[in-house]
Write a protein that holds these residues in place. Structure first.
Motif, PDB file in Angstrom:
ATOM      1  N   GLU A 177      29.568  16.746  30.884  1.00  0.00           N
ATOM      2  CA  GLU A 177      28.228  17.055  31.378  1.00  0.00           C
ATOM      3  C   GLU A 177      27.215  17.020  30.237  1.00  0.00           C
TER       4      GLU A 177
ATOM      5  N   ILE B 149      24.013  14.583  29.704  1.00  0.00           N
ATOM      6  CA  ILE B 149      22.633  15.039  29.511  1.00  0.00           C
ATOM      7  C   ILE B 149      22.037  14.361  28.277  1.00  0.00           C
TER       8      ILE B 149
ATOM      9  N   ARG C 224      14.753   5.163  27.008  1.00  0.00           N
ATOM     10  CA  ARG C 224      14.852   6.403  27.784  1.00  0.00           C
ATOM     11  C   ARG C 224      14.130   7.547  27.094  1.00  0.00           C
ATOM     12  N   GLN C 225      14.348   7.633  25.789  1.00  0.00           N
ATOM     13  CA  GLN C 225      13.789   8.785  25.080  1.00  0.00           C
ATOM     14  C   GLN C 225      12.260   8.737  25.029  1.00  0.00           C
TER      15      GLN C 225
ATOM     16  N   PHE D  94      16.190  17.196  36.110  1.00  0.00           N
ATOM     17  CA  PHE D  94      17.328  17.047  37.015  1.00  0.00           C
ATOM     18  C   PHE D  94      17.265  18.065  38.146  1.00  0.00           C
TER      19      PHE D  94
ATOM     20  N   THR E 136      17.059   4.614  35.342  1.00  0.00           N
ATOM     21  CA  THR E 136      18.051   3.910  34.498  1.00  0.00           C
ATOM     22  C   THR E 136      19.316   4.720  34.197  1.00  0.00           C
ATOM     23  N   LEU E 137      19.489   5.856  34.870  1.00  0.00           N
ATOM     24  CA  LEU E 137      20.678   6.655  34.569  1.00  0.00           C
ATOM     25  C   LEU E 137      21.890   6.220  35.392  1.00  0.00           C
TER      26      LEU E 137
ATOM     27  N   PHE F  51      12.874  13.204  32.395  1.00  0.00           N
ATOM     28  CA  PHE F  51      13.680  13.460  33.578  1.00  0.00           C
ATOM     29  C   PHE F  51      13.871  14.953  33.789  1.00  0.00           C
TER      30      PHE F  51
ATOM     31  N   TYR G  24      20.334  21.426  33.831  1.00  0.00           N
ATOM     32  CA  TYR G  24      21.094  20.740  32.780  1.00  0.00           C
ATOM     33  C   TYR G  24      20.535  20.898  31.369  1.00  0.00           C
TER      34      TYR G  24
ATOM     35  N   ASP H 123      27.893   5.667  33.182  1.00  0.00           N
ATOM     36  CA  ASP H 123      26.486   5.941  33.494  1.00  0.00           C
ATOM     37  C   ASP H 123      26.221   7.429  33.316  1.00  0.00           C
ATOM     38  N   PRO H 124      25.104   7.780  32.664  1.00  0.00           N
ATOM     39  CA  PRO H 124      24.839   9.193  32.348  1.00  0.00           C
ATOM     40  C   PRO H 124      24.949  10.115  33.557  1.00  0.00           C
ATOM     41  N   ILE H 125      24.415   9.691  34.682  1.00  0.00           N
ATOM     42  CA  ILE H 125      24.372  10.604  35.824  1.00  0.00           C
ATOM     43  C   ILE H 125      25.781  10.852  36.364  1.00  0.00           C
TER      44      ILE H 125
ATOM     45  N   ARG I  57      10.981  19.893  28.621  1.00  0.00           N
ATOM     46  CA  ARG I  57      11.758  18.862  27.946  1.00  0.00           C
ATOM     47  C   ARG I  57      11.347  17.465  28.420  1.00  0.00           C
TER      48      ARG I  57
ATOM     49  N   ALA J  53      21.187  10.884  28.946  1.00  0.00           N
ATOM     50  CA  ALA J  53      20.007  10.794  29.801  1.00  0.00           C
ATOM     51  C   ALA J  53      18.737  11.066  29.012  1.00  0.00           C
ATOM     52  N   LEU J  54      18.838  11.904  27.994  1.00  0.00           N
ATOM     53  CA  LEU J  54      17.669  12.208  27.166  1.00  0.00           C
ATOM     54  C   LEU J  54      17.408  11.111  26.151  1.00  0.00           C
ATOM     55  N   GLY J  55      18.249  10.083  26.162  1.00  0.00           N
ATOM     56  CA  GLY J  55      18.017   8.956  25.272  1.00  0.00           C
ATOM     57  C   GLY J  55      18.774   9.033  23.966  1.00  0.00           C
ATOM     58  N   LYS J  56      19.730   9.966  23.882  1.00  0.00           N
ATOM     59  CA  LYS J  56      20.562   9.991  22.671  1.00  0.00           C
ATOM     60  C   LYS J  56      21.574   8.854  22.756  1.00  0.00           C
TER      61      LYS J  56
ATOM     62  N   SER K 140      18.127   8.387  40.324  1.00  0.00           N
ATOM     63  CA  SER K 140      18.959   8.064  39.160  1.00  0.00           C
ATOM     64  C   SER K 140      18.883   6.580  38.831  1.00  0.00           C
TER      65      SER K 140
END
Ligand code: ATP
Ligand code: MG
Lengths: 357, 207
Positions: free
Chosen positions: A257, A261, B75-76, B83, B49-50, B81, B87, A347-349, B142, A264-267, B45
């Motif tokens: 998880e 996350i 993405r950054q 959720f 792009t997730l 996003f 999260y 995929d992140p999600i 965030r 998804a935050l672009g890391k 989602s």
């Protein structure tokens, strides 16, 4: 640093990995170093006092070997022989101690045992190793079915000897019903050793003659100890490493998880792998060091544990330490980075959903 | 700005989105509405792009998402996003959670945003030490920190009362005023008051 925070926030998990690595590493260290120590001690005992050893033909264990002590006279007469002595090694209950080493030796070797109290033994007497002597306040002691007077105490840095008793070879001969376990010969010069080996071999066809160096190398008991410790430590090692790898991969899976996350935050995948790499590194290096120190401590204590009568000794070789270090690190990283790499491709999600499900 | 072309999605053998095509213009406040299970989260989602759609193509600013070279940076910097469940990372405190997402040159925004959302005094607490509504606001902070071009929010007011929901919507509406595109999926019909475009989903299809 984010890795340290992750470790600190999950103290139980951190402790779990830490202790599983510590235990695995310690098992390997202790098993391999104790067997190395025992071998080292025994070979030192034989190597220091002679160049050539004569045992009974076909008997692989000095405890069961029987050679004729009369052979010594013929050997002493040979060219380039400086001296020879005979010994009987046996094990027997002494007083209330269930088992201890008994060494019967010819008079000319008696001075090998450094007296710290009393006199060398006459017929019907023994001297006790310092470690064994702690157990007896009496003037005599029963060995086998006979009573022996205690004439003195000696000390030896070899654990086997320090926990044993020394008597004249004639007395030991009666006790163990043999002439001599082996005869050790010192040559005048190292160059003549091989020559003397050949000559002695011709004297009797019931004997086996070897340089002590070869003897130690080929001695069956050592091979058995070495091989069995190799098997046991390999198993302990494999189990330990598998434990490390599986704990690490469990941890990674339970953190899907979090990785989702971050993705998804672009890391980047690299960011996640890098942090996990440092977490694993910190954990396994510190667990390794901890295990290493604990093992050193235990090994240093071993010779002083009464129960072991100084028989067990351990030495930790640098190569073992390095080898264990490298494989610990490898397995920890293998266990954590492979699943992390696979997870970071998802995929992140989906990763988040898998993680929170 | 965002173009969805013939998007379908399957979870295993189950199809949950059916050949969806639509366009979201820059600066729009899009409300994605529909019953539970209608496919809102899945579509969101994909748009953000997730999640890779099983079929179809997603274009952002005319470029196919598949072809974006540095998707992480994309993405950054371009996407925020929120959720459906907040999260947050549990071993980082509130400030650190936001800092984790922030680009280097946006870090100075963090305190200002926390202030605006009324959670500045929670900075050094951990996610499990604050209320559900506060967590939701941290998640929103965030999403806002990098001043992204598009914000996606999945049920952003799911655990908020109506007053706090209003606050969140107006914050999103302000972002829209500054030129941000906002896409919100929700059951909450209140959003209709703020939305400039509405897509209603039913069983994976647009009504
Ligand atoms: N990871 C998944 N694996 C399999 N099926 C899924 C998965 N996620 C969602 N689904 C299914 O896909 C359908 C759409 O789910 P989705 O979460 O997109 O709905 P939603 O409109 O967001 O619902 P809600 O309002 O309850 O959040 C549902 O039937 C759901 O059961
Ligand atoms: Mg949903």
């Amino acid at each position: 640093m984010i890795s340290l925070k992750a470790l600190g926030k999950n103290p139980f998990k951190t402790l779990l990995i830490f202790s599983s690595i510590t235990i695995a590493v310690m098992a390997i260290f202790l098993i391999s170093s104790v067997s190395q120590g025992v071998i080292g001690m025994y070979s030192k005992m034989i190597k220091t006092d002679g160049d050539i050893i004569i045992t009974q033909k076909g008997i692989s264990d000095t405890f069961f070997s029987n050679v004729d002590i009369a052979l010594m006279q013929k050997i002493d007469a040979l060219q380039d022989v400086a001296s020879s002595y005979a010994m009987i090694v046996g094990a027997s209950p002494i007083g209330h101690i269930p088992i201890a080493g008994i060494y019967g030796t010819t008079q000319n070797h008696m001075s090998h045992y450094k007296l710290i109290k009393g006199k060398y033994p006459k017929e019907g007497e023994v001297i006790l190793g310092a470690n064994l002597a702690k157990q007896f306040a009496t003037v005599s002691v029963n060995i086998g079915s006979k009573s022996f007077g205690i004439s003195g105490v000696f000390s030896s840095e070899i654990g086997f000897e320090d926990g044993g008793a020394v008597m004249n070879i004639e007395d030991a001969g009666k006790l163990f019903n043999r002439s001599a376990s082996f005869i050790l010969v010192t040559s005048d010069s190292p160059n003549s050793t091989d020559d003397i080996v050949k000559k002695i071999a011709l004297l009797d066809d019931e004997i086996e003659v070897k340089t002590t160096q070869n003897f130690v190398k080929e001695y069956n008991q050592f091979k058995i100890i070495e091989n069995s410790s190799l098997v046991v430590s390999t198993l302990a090692f494999a189990m330990g490493l598998m434990g490390i790898a599986s704990v690490m991969s469990m941890i990674v899976n339970s953190r899907k998880e979090e990785f989702g996350i971050m993705r998804a935050l672009g890391k980047s995948r690299l960011f996640i792998i890098k942090n996990l790499f440092f977490e694993t590194l910190i954990m396994s290096v510190s667990a390794y060091l901890f295990a290493f120190l604990l093992s050193l401590g235990i090994l240093a204590m071993l010779p002083h544990i009464e129960m072991l009568h100084g028989y067990v000794n351990g030495t930790l070789s640098l190569s073992t330490a390095l080898y264990v270090f490298a494989s610990t690190l490898f397995m920890a990283l293998f266990g954590s980075l492979i699943p992390a790499w696979i997870a970071s491709k998802t995929d992140p999600i989906l990763l988040i959903n898998q993680g929170s499900a | 700005m965002i173009k969805a072309a013939n998007i379908s999605h399957f979870y295993g053998a189950e199809q949950v989105l059916f050949d969806l095509s639509f366009e979201i213009k820059s600066g729009e406040f899009l409300f994605l509405s529909g019953e539970s299970g209608s496919g809102k989260s899945t579509l969101l989602s994909i748009l953000s792009t997730l999640l890779k759609p099983s079929n179809g193509e997603l274009l952002i600013d005319g470029e196919s998402v598949e072809k974006i070279k540095n998707i992480d940076y994309f993405r950054q910097s371009k996407i925020g996003f929120v959720f459906q469940f907040h999260y947050l990372i549990n071993y980082l405190n509130i400030y650190e959670n936001i800092a984790l997402a922030a680009l280097e040159d946006k870090k100075q925004n963090i305190e200002k945003i926390l202030e605006e959302l009324g959670i500045l005094e929670l900075s050094s607490r951990y996610p499990n030490e604050i209320s559900g509504g506060q967590r939701q606001r941290v998640a929103l902070a965030r999403a806002l920190v990098n001043e992204p071009k598009i914000i996606f929010a999945d049920e952003p007011t799911g655990s908020l009362d109506s007053k706090n929901s209003q606050i969140v919507y107006s914050l999103l509406a302000e972002a829209v005023k500054r030129g941000t595109t906002v896409v919100v999926a929700s059951h909450d019909m209140q959003i209709e008051n703020y939305a400039t475009q509405i897509i209603r989903l039913k069983d994976g299809q647009i009504l």
